[in-house]
Design a protein around this motif. Structure first.
Motif, PDB file in Angstrom:
ATOM      1  N   LEU A  64      15.206  12.482  13.413  1.00  0.00           N
ATOM      2  CA  LEU A  64      14.321  12.564  11.700  1.00  0.00           C
ATOM      3  C   LEU A  64      15.124  11.585  10.875  1.00  0.00           C
ATOM      4  O   LEU A  64      15.641  11.594  10.954  1.00  0.00           O
ATOM      5  N   ALA A  65      13.491  11.236  10.153  1.00  0.00           N
ATOM      6  CA  ALA A  65      13.211   9.898   9.642  1.00  0.00           C
ATOM      7  C   ALA A  65      12.933  10.820   7.804  1.00  0.00           C
ATOM      8  O   ALA A  65      11.852  11.366   7.780  1.00  0.00           O
ATOM      9  N   ASP A  66      12.677  10.152   7.599  1.00  0.00           N
ATOM     10  CA  ASP A  66      12.619   9.783   5.831  1.00  0.00           C
ATOM     11  C   ASP A  66      12.222   8.843   5.473  1.00  0.00           C
ATOM     12  O   ASP A  66      12.715   7.496   5.710  1.00  0.00           O
ATOM     13  N   ASP A  67      11.008   9.293   4.535  1.00  0.00           N
ATOM     14  CA  ASP A  67      10.469   7.624   4.231  1.00  0.00           C
ATOM     15  C   ASP A  67      10.317   8.535   2.647  1.00  0.00           C
ATOM     16  O   ASP A  67       9.635   8.828   2.453  1.00  0.00           O
ATOM     17  N   SER A  68      11.037   7.789   2.059  1.00  0.00           N
ATOM     18  CA  SER A  68      11.356   8.526   0.298  1.00  0.00           C
ATOM     19  C   SER A  68      10.956   7.438  -0.683  1.00  0.00           C
ATOM     20  O   SER A  68      11.713   6.218  -0.776  1.00  0.00           O
ATOM     21  N   GLY A  69      10.658   7.460  -2.001  1.00  0.00           N
ATOM     22  CA  GLY A  69      10.936   6.463  -3.123  1.00  0.00           C
ATOM     23  C   GLY A  69      10.126   6.592  -4.456  1.00  0.00           C
ATOM     24  O   GLY A  69       9.882   8.164  -4.523  1.00  0.00           O
ATOM     25  N   VAL A  70      10.243   6.509  -5.500  1.00  0.00           N
ATOM     26  CA  VAL A  70      10.030   6.567  -6.713  1.00  0.00           C
ATOM     27  C   VAL A  70       8.598   5.871  -6.816  1.00  0.00           C
ATOM     28  O   VAL A  70       8.042   4.746  -6.417  1.00  0.00           O
ATOM     29  N   CYS A  71       7.524   6.486  -7.398  1.00  0.00           N
ATOM     30  CA  CYS A  71       6.528   6.390  -7.304  1.00  0.00           C
ATOM     31  C   CYS A  71       6.456   5.843  -8.866  1.00  0.00           C
ATOM     32  O   CYS A  71       5.796   7.553  -9.904  1.00  0.00           O
ATOM     33  N   VAL A  72       5.524   5.162  -9.536  1.00  0.00           N
ATOM     34  CA  VAL A  72       5.263   5.755 -11.507  1.00  0.00           C
ATOM     35  C   VAL A  72       3.921   5.148 -11.779  1.00  0.00           C
ATOM     36  O   VAL A  72       3.559   4.420 -11.516  1.00  0.00           O
ATOM     37  N   ASN A  73       3.967   5.827 -12.410  1.00  0.00           N
ATOM     38  CA  ASN A  73       2.207   6.507 -12.550  1.00  0.00           C
ATOM     39  C   ASN A  73       1.660   5.019 -13.247  1.00  0.00           C
ATOM     40  O   ASN A  73       0.841   3.965 -13.435  1.00  0.00           O
ATOM     41  N   ALA A  74       2.075   4.478 -14.302  1.00  0.00           N
ATOM     42  CA  ALA A  74       1.841   2.631 -14.896  1.00  0.00           C
ATOM     43  C   ALA A  74       1.935   2.508 -14.158  1.00  0.00           C
ATOM     44  O   ALA A  74       0.983   1.044 -14.489  1.00  0.00           O
ATOM     45  N   LEU A  75       2.172   2.230 -13.453  1.00  0.00           N
ATOM     46  CA  LEU A  75       2.587   1.051 -12.274  1.00  0.00           C
ATOM     47  C   LEU A  75       2.019   1.442 -11.045  1.00  0.00           C
ATOM     48  O   LEU A  75       2.235   0.638 -10.207  1.00  0.00           O
ATOM     49  N   GLY A  76       0.778   1.966 -11.407  1.00  0.00           N
ATOM     50  CA  GLY A  76      -0.089   2.061 -10.124  1.00  0.00           C
ATOM     51  C   GLY A  76       0.387   2.989  -9.077  1.00  0.00           C
ATOM     52  O   GLY A  76       0.275   2.777  -7.677  1.00  0.00           O
ATOM     53  N   GLY A  77       1.584   3.799  -8.807  1.00  0.00           N
ATOM     54  CA  GLY A  77       2.725   4.271  -7.967  1.00  0.00           C
ATOM     55  C   GLY A  77       3.694   3.353  -7.666  1.00  0.00           C
ATOM     56  O   GLY A  77       4.324   3.617  -6.307  1.00  0.00           O
ATOM     57  N   ALA A  78       4.074   1.903  -7.766  1.00  0.00           N
ATOM     58  CA  ALA A  78       4.883   1.355  -7.484  1.00  0.00           C
ATOM     59  C   ALA A  78       6.074   1.385  -8.291  1.00  0.00           C
ATOM     60  O   ALA A  78       5.720   2.253  -9.516  1.00  0.00           O
ATOM     61  N   PRO A  79       7.581   1.733  -7.749  1.00  0.00           N
ATOM     62  CA  PRO A  79       7.313   0.627  -6.444  1.00  0.00           C
ATOM     63  C   PRO A  79       6.747   1.413  -4.632  1.00  0.00           C
ATOM     64  O   PRO A  79       7.333   0.711  -3.749  1.00  0.00           O
ATOM     65  N   GLY A  80       6.851   2.524  -5.418  1.00  0.00           N
ATOM     66  CA  GLY A  80       5.987   3.864  -3.669  1.00  0.00           C
ATOM     67  C   GLY A  80       7.411   3.248  -2.604  1.00  0.00           C
ATOM     68  O   GLY A  80       8.161   3.161  -2.555  1.00  0.00           O
ATOM     69  N   VAL A  81       6.291   2.400  -1.162  1.00  0.00           N
ATOM     70  CA  VAL A  81       6.959   2.341  -0.334  1.00  0.00           C
ATOM     71  C   VAL A  81       8.298   1.307  -0.251  1.00  0.00           C
ATOM     72  O   VAL A  81       8.937   1.262   0.453  1.00  0.00           O
ATOM     73  N   TYR A  82       7.951   0.342  -1.024  1.00  0.00           N
ATOM     74  CA  TYR A  82       8.977  -0.551  -1.244  1.00  0.00           C
ATOM     75  C   TYR A  82       9.907  -0.295  -2.199  1.00  0.00           C
ATOM     76  O   TYR A  82      10.777  -1.303  -3.201  1.00  0.00           O
TER      77      TYR A  82
END
Length: 194
Positions: free
Chosen positions: A67-85
């Motif tokens: 089982l793997a997850d990939d998750s992160g926080v996506c900030v709307n004003a930053l175009g979805g960054a940091p996202g996968v990073y």
């Protein structure tokens, strides 16, 4: 009879969350490090592609379901960054503190502080499973400039939940499992696995 499941991560926070919920369907969850599995490369720009790569990697090296997850926080004003990073937003080595400092600095000039945590879970029965089981979850909130709370990890102390009037770091483990992106995705995954 419980079945061994490899979590394609060594994150103890994730291991605890997954173990608690997956024990209900008789999975005994182990971090990949227990089997000397190194971290997989995450070269992709989408959460789902990275999660598939990590699950296949762990399954290939252990011969067990993974089982793997990939998750992160996506900030709307930053175009979805940091996202996968999200885990490496401020570079290597990984540091929650430096990641949070960079995010707050990058967001300081923006009025819109809305953000969401996003999670994709991928379960594979074996490394070449042609039908990975995929589930996702999304948790909406806002980013604060100052941390609040001692719980959680990652960006939790800065992730404000208007409905709860708390940050993710101020929630109990039970509340977080019920509300979070990962909890949502895990419940959806459990339904599919049943």
């Amino acid at each position: 009879m419980s079945r061994t499941l490899i979590l394609a991560s060594n994150n103890q926070g994730k291991l605890k969350e997954f173990s608690a919920l997956l024990s209900s369907i008789n999975f005994d969850v182990h971090a990949q490090g227990e089997f000397n599995v190194p971290e997989a490369e995450e070269p992709h720009v989408t959460f789902v592609e990275n999660a598939i790569a990590k699950a296949r990697h762990a399954a290939r090296l252990t011969g067990k379901p993974a089982l793997a997850d990939d998750s992160g926080v996506c900030v709307n004003a930053l175009g979805g960054a940091p996202g996968v990073y999200s885990a490496r937003y401020a570079g290597e080595p990984k540091s929650d503190q430096r990641n949070n400092e960079k995010l707050i600095a990058d967001l300081s000039a923006h009025v819109d502080k809305s953000a969401y945590y996003y999670c994709v879970l991928v379960f594979v029965r074996h490394a070449d499973d042609p039908q990975p089981v995929i589930a996702e979850g999304r948790w909406n909130g806002e980013m604060l400039a100052e941390p609040r709370g001692q719980g959680g990890f990652g960006y939790d102390a800065y992730f404000w939940l208007p409905e709860q009037q708390k940050t993710a770091a101020e929630l109990t483990a039970e509340e977080k499992n019920r509300l979070s992106h990962r909890g949502q995705a895990l419940r959806a995954l459990i339904e599919k696995l049943r």
